[in-house]
Every structure is written in C-alpha cells, then in structure tokens.
Design a protein around this motif. Sequence first.
Motif, PDB file in Angstrom:
ATOM      1  N   LYS A   1       0.831  -1.203   0.000  1.00 38.72           N
ATOM      2  CA  LYS A   1       0.000   0.000   0.000  1.00 38.72           C
ATOM      3  C   LYS A   1       0.860   1.245   0.000  1.00 38.72           C
ATOM      4  O   LYS A   1       0.561   2.215  -0.702  1.00 38.72           O
ATOM      5  N   ALA A   2       1.914   1.226   0.784  1.00 33.68           N
ATOM      6  CA  ALA A   2       2.815   2.377   0.821  1.00 33.68           C
ATOM      7  C   ALA A   2       3.465   2.598  -0.542  1.00 33.68           C
ATOM      8  O   ALA A   2       3.531   3.724  -1.036  1.00 33.68           O
ATOM      9  N   THR A   3       3.919   1.517  -1.159  1.00 32.07           N
ATOM     10  CA  THR A   3       4.541   1.617  -2.485  1.00 32.07           C
ATOM     11  C   THR A   3       3.523   2.088  -3.518  1.00 32.07           C
ATOM     12  O   THR A   3       3.819   2.927  -4.368  1.00 32.07           O
ATOM     13  N   ALA A   4       2.318   1.551  -3.437  1.00 34.25           N
ATOM     14  CA  ALA A   4       1.275   1.920  -4.395  1.00 34.25           C
ATOM     15  C   ALA A   4       0.921   3.396  -4.277  1.00 34.25           C
ATOM     16  O   ALA A   4       0.726   4.083  -5.282  1.00 34.25           O
ATOM     17  N   THR A   5       0.837   3.888  -3.061  1.00 33.83           N
ATOM     18  CA  THR A   5       0.504   5.299  -2.860  1.00 33.83           C
ATOM     19  C   THR A   5       1.575   6.193  -3.483  1.00 33.83           C
ATOM     20  O   THR A   5       1.259   7.150  -4.194  1.00 33.83           O
ATOM     21  N   THR A   6       2.823   5.867  -3.240  1.00 35.81           N
ATOM     22  CA  THR A   6       3.917   6.650  -3.806  1.00 35.81           C
ATOM     23  C   THR A   6       3.870   6.611  -5.327  1.00 35.81           C
ATOM     24  O   THR A   6       4.007   7.639  -5.996  1.00 35.81           O
ATOM     25  N   THR A   7       3.652   5.424  -5.886  1.00 36.58           N
ATOM     26  CA  THR A   7       3.613   5.264  -7.336  1.00 36.58           C
ATOM     27  C   THR A   7       2.429   6.012  -7.931  1.00 36.58           C
ATOM     28  O   THR A   7       2.562   6.673  -8.969  1.00 36.58           O
ATOM     29  N   LYS A   8       1.263   5.928  -7.298  1.00 36.37           N
ATOM     30  CA  LYS A   8       0.074   6.620  -7.806  1.00 36.37           C
ATOM     31  C   LYS A   8       0.295   8.124  -7.856  1.00 36.37           C
ATOM     32  O   LYS A   8      -0.043   8.778  -8.842  1.00 36.37           O
ATOM     33  N   LYS A   9       0.855   8.678  -6.782  1.00 37.09           N
ATOM     34  CA  LYS A   9       1.071  10.124  -6.734  1.00 37.09           C
ATOM     35  C   LYS A   9       2.029  10.570  -7.825  1.00 37.09           C
ATOM     36  O   LYS A   9       1.796  11.563  -8.507  1.00 37.09           O
ATOM     37  N   SER A  10       3.097   9.825  -8.003  1.00 34.65           N
ATOM     38  CA  SER A  10       4.084  10.168  -9.023  1.00 34.65           C
ATOM     39  C   SER A  10       3.483  10.052 -10.419  1.00 34.65           C
ATOM     40  O   SER A  10       3.682  10.913 -11.269  1.00 34.65           O
ATOM     41  N   ALA A  11       2.736   8.968 -10.658  1.00 36.89           N
ATOM     42  CA  ALA A  11       2.132   8.764 -11.980  1.00 36.89           C
ATOM     43  C   ALA A  11       1.097   9.845 -12.274  1.00 36.89           C
ATOM     44  O   ALA A  11       1.008  10.348 -13.391  1.00 36.89           O
ATOM     45  N   ALA A  12       0.298  10.198 -11.275  1.00 34.67           N
ATOM     46  CA  ALA A  12      -0.735  11.218 -11.486  1.00 34.67           C
ATOM     47  C   ALA A  12      -0.106  12.568 -11.820  1.00 34.67           C
ATOM     48  O   ALA A  12      -0.570  13.271 -12.721  1.00 34.67           O
ATOM     49  N   ALA A  13       0.957  12.919 -11.113  1.00 33.78           N
ATOM     50  CA  ALA A  13       1.620  14.194 -11.380  1.00 33.78           C
ATOM     51  C   ALA A  13       2.238  14.209 -12.770  1.00 33.78           C
ATOM     52  O   ALA A  13       2.114  15.196 -13.507  1.00 33.78           O
ATOM     53  N   THR A  14       2.866  13.120 -13.157  1.00 35.92           N
ATOM     54  CA  THR A  14       3.487  13.034 -14.486  1.00 35.92           C
ATOM     55  C   THR A  14       2.427  13.083 -15.573  1.00 35.92           C
ATOM     56  O   THR A  14       2.579  13.779 -16.577  1.00 35.92           O
ATOM     57  N   LYS A  15       1.333  12.354 -15.379  1.00 37.50           N
ATOM     58  CA  LYS A  15       0.257  12.315 -16.368  1.00 37.50           C
ATOM     59  C   LYS A  15      -0.368  13.699 -16.545  1.00 37.50           C
ATOM     60  O   LYS A  15      -0.583  14.151 -17.662  1.00 37.50           O
ATOM     61  N   LYS A  16      -0.623  14.373 -15.426  1.00 38.51           N
ATOM     62  CA  LYS A  16      -1.242  15.690 -15.488  1.00 38.51           C
ATOM     63  C   LYS A  16      -0.339  16.671 -16.233  1.00 38.51           C
ATOM     64  O   LYS A  16      -0.796  17.412 -17.099  1.00 38.51           O
ATOM     65  N   SER A  17       0.927  16.649 -15.911  1.00 42.02           N
ATOM     66  CA  SER A  17       1.875  17.554 -16.551  1.00 42.02           C
ATOM     67  C   SER A  17       1.989  17.272 -18.047  1.00 42.02           C
ATOM     68  O   SER A  17       1.991  18.191 -18.864  1.00 42.02           O
ATOM     69  N   ALA A  18       2.051  15.993 -18.403  1.00 41.01           N
ATOM     70  CA  ALA A  18       2.174  15.629 -19.813  1.00 41.01           C
ATOM     71  C   ALA A  18       0.931  16.027 -20.603  1.00 41.01           C
ATOM     72  O   ALA A  18       1.034  16.531 -21.721  1.00 41.01           O
ATOM     73  N   LYS A  19      -0.241  15.804 -20.026  1.00 36.60           N
ATOM     74  CA  LYS A  19      -1.484  16.157 -20.717  1.00 36.60           C
ATOM     75  C   LYS A  19      -1.569  17.656 -20.960  1.00 36.60           C
ATOM     76  O   LYS A  19      -1.913  18.102 -22.051  1.00 36.60           O
ATOM     77  N   SER A  20      -1.265  18.419 -19.914  1.00 32.47           N
ATOM     78  CA  SER A  20      -1.393  19.859 -20.074  1.00 32.47           C
ATOM     79  C   SER A  20      -0.365  20.397 -21.067  1.00 32.47           C
ATOM     80  O   SER A  20      -0.659  21.294 -21.845  1.00 32.47           O
ATOM     81  N   THR A  21       0.819  19.844 -21.062  1.00 32.22           N
ATOM     82  CA  THR A  21       1.850  20.276 -21.993  1.00 32.22           C
ATOM     83  C   THR A  21       1.451  19.951 -23.430  1.00 32.22           C
ATOM     84  O   THR A  21       1.603  20.777 -24.333  1.00 32.22           O
ATOM     85  N   ALA A  22       0.940  18.748 -23.634  1.00 32.01           N
ATOM     86  CA  ALA A  22       0.527  18.352 -24.983  1.00 32.01           C
ATOM     87  C   ALA A  22      -0.620  19.233 -25.482  1.00 32.01           C
ATOM     88  O   ALA A  22      -0.636  19.650 -26.641  1.00 32.01           O
TER      89      ALA A  22
END
Length: 179
Positions: free
Chosen positions: A135-156
């Motif tokens: 759960k701890a690993t998943a939370t860290t991964t989710k937060k990182s993925a969400a931030a990367t996805k949001k940034s990539a979408k807005s940039t595109a």
Amino acid sequence: MPLSETFEKTLKNVDVTPLYAFVGAGDLAVEKIRSASIDMQVLVADADPKTVPAKMQAAATARVEAVTADMKARTSEAKDFPTLAQNLFFEALSQAIATYGELAERGKELVTRVRNQPEGELLETQAKATVSKAKATATTTKKSAAATKKSAKSTATSARKTGDATKKAANATAKKVGD
C-alpha cells in the motif's frame, strides 16, 4: 567435473534481481486486486443509485474546468515543450528504475520469507505485512504517476493549441500576402 556441479556454479553467477522484481510485481498485483475488491465493496455499499449520475456529472464538469484553466495558464509554456518533454522522459525513467528496485527488494523479501518459513506456519501474518508495504509503495507510485500524467497532458494540449494558433496566423498572413 559432474554436470550438477557445473550447473550449481553457473547458477551462482546469475543475477536473480529480475526474478525478484517479477515476484515482487506479482505480490503487488495480488495486493492491488484485494484492495480494489475491498474498495469496490465500500463504494457499492455507500452508493445511492439516484445520486450517482449527478455526482459523475459534477466530477466531470469540475475536471473539464480544471483542465481548461490549466491549459490557459500553460499556453506560454509551449515554447519550452521540447525541454519539458525531455525532463518528463527522464523523470519517468528514473521513476521506473526506482520502482524496479523496489519490486526487486520486495520480491527478495518474499522469497526469503517463504524459504525460511517453518512447515505448517500460516501465511496470514506475512500477507498482512506484505499488504502494508504494498500500500505504501502503491501510494507513492500513484502520486508520481498522477503528477506526471497531469503535466504531460497539459503540456501536450498547450502545444497543440499553440500550433493551431500559429497555423491560423500563418494562413491569415499568407492570405494577406496573396491579396
């Protein structure tokens, strides 16, 4: 030298990190499935069928407004798109390397626990510890993925809009020159 000794020497020189990462990924997947099942049970139990469409509409509207505001704020960043894309790539790469290491460590711990487990011992306590770490690993991964996805979408999106505006301006200029 007997074949079994040759085989044992060969195995001692093999890097088992990919195997550990595979075992760790499987362990994480099992945890996610269990967690998702529990989450779905909670959602279904609390859901009122009459309010679900309104909640979904409100969430969708809020998301569209947030994306629109973000696009307007990032229009000026379009010129920095190549640098931003390169930074996002390296960020994703470093996250992948870190996740690989975490999964390998998780798999190694699981394999070690299973190897050292006395016969007849229940796996329940070990499963609870694994779930907690996952759960701890998943939370860290989710937060990182969400931030990367949001940034990539807005940039595109910003890059696409800037390109469209540039195309319109070029067409208008070409039309004036042709007249």
